[in-house]
Scaffold this motif. Structure first.
Motif: not given
Length: 297
Positions: A287-294, A239-240, A264-273, A245-251
């Protein structure tokens, strides 16, 4: 002659079993090569888990081929099992054990990994459920460093994570509880159940990290546009989550995607069973537009 051959074979198996703990190069599961006495655990509620841990060399059979599922485990038994689950190969000195102790190599690897943090080393001690839970939690802390490991008692984590079944009893402070009995012993069958669960999750984490790397390598930025694709892997959900920045979220849960980084404020990438809630991989791109990830797992 046949009787002598059988006796000689049994001696060889016994030597291999004892020698397993004396060398970092020989797994403790060598005795698993002995055909199992199914009558020993064929009707046991943890039969599938026992088959799993023997097959994956996380625990071992005794020289006569039995598993002894109701035998209480010692501290050394569980330390060795947890080291096998994580596939640990490097260690640091543990002075409390003599050089010829079968579990010394496992204690050395466990110490380096943090499994022994806050634990009094006593390999022959028959542990209670709270003490066993402490070792399991220690083994998992390094995998989920951001998880709030702040419960007063470790038994709460082990029962809540389905490593150990709930059981009425008392907490270490003597307060009665309907689920978190701390004073009962842990049997070899129960250890098999716990190690099966932990090993599957650990293997899942390793695969999820590969999926996360595949996703990361798909990301490309051109001007203000970021493009990429979510991997499709059998048995896993990817899932991504995109926070605008307008407060909305997309999946986004499959296929290719693109969006403007300026919106975009941020994106989060998840992997689950598949079908489960806990994240095996969790990466924040904040930290977009860089592709630095945490790593947020």
């Amino acid at each position: 002659m046949k009787r002598f051959y059988k006796l000689f074979s049994s001696v060889i198996v016994l030597v291999l079993t004892i020698g397993a703990g004396l060398s970092a190069l020989v797994p403790v599961t060598n005795a698993a090569q002995v055909p199992a006495k199914l009558s020993d655990y064929q009707n046991h509620p943890h039969r599938d888990a026992i088959d799993y841990v023997v097959k994956n060399k996380l625990m071992w059979l005794f020289p006569d081929g039995s598993f002894q599922p109701d035998k209480p485990i010692t501290q050394a038994d569980l330390v060795a099992g947890l080291v096998n689950v994580k596939g640990l190969t490097s260690g640091e000195p543990v002075q409390e054990l003599p050089e010829n102790h079968w579990a010394k190599v496992y204690y050395e690897r466990a110490k380096r990994d943090g499994i022994l943090d806050g634990v009094e080393i006593n390999p022959n001690k028959v542990m209670n459920r709270e003490e066993a839970s402490r070792l399991m939690v220690n083994a998992w802390k390094s995998l989920f460093p951001r998880y709030p490991w702040k419960q007063q008692y470790n038994i709460i984590y082990s029962v809540g994570s389905n490593w150990i079944a709930g059981k009425p009893g008392k907490f270490p402070n003597g307060v009665s509880t309907t689920l978190y009995d701390s004073f009962g012993t842990v049997s070899r069958g129960e250890q098999a159940f716990a190690l099966q669960s932990l090993h599957r999750e650990y293997q899942g984490i390793q695969e999820a990290e590969k999926i996360a790397t595949q996703f990361h390598n798909s990301l490309k930025i051109s001007g203000e546009t970021i493009r990429g694709a979510l991997p499709t892997v059998k048995g896993y959900d990817t899932r991504l989550y995109v926070r605008f920045k307008n407060g909305k979220t997309d999946t986004i849960d499959s296929g290719k995607f693109s969006f403007s980084t300026s919106q975009v404020e941020y994106v989060r990438f998840l992997v689950k069973f598949k079908g489960e809630a806990e994240s095996l991989a969790n990466y924040l791109y904040g930290k977009l537009p860089t592709l630095e990830r945490e790593n947020s797992r």
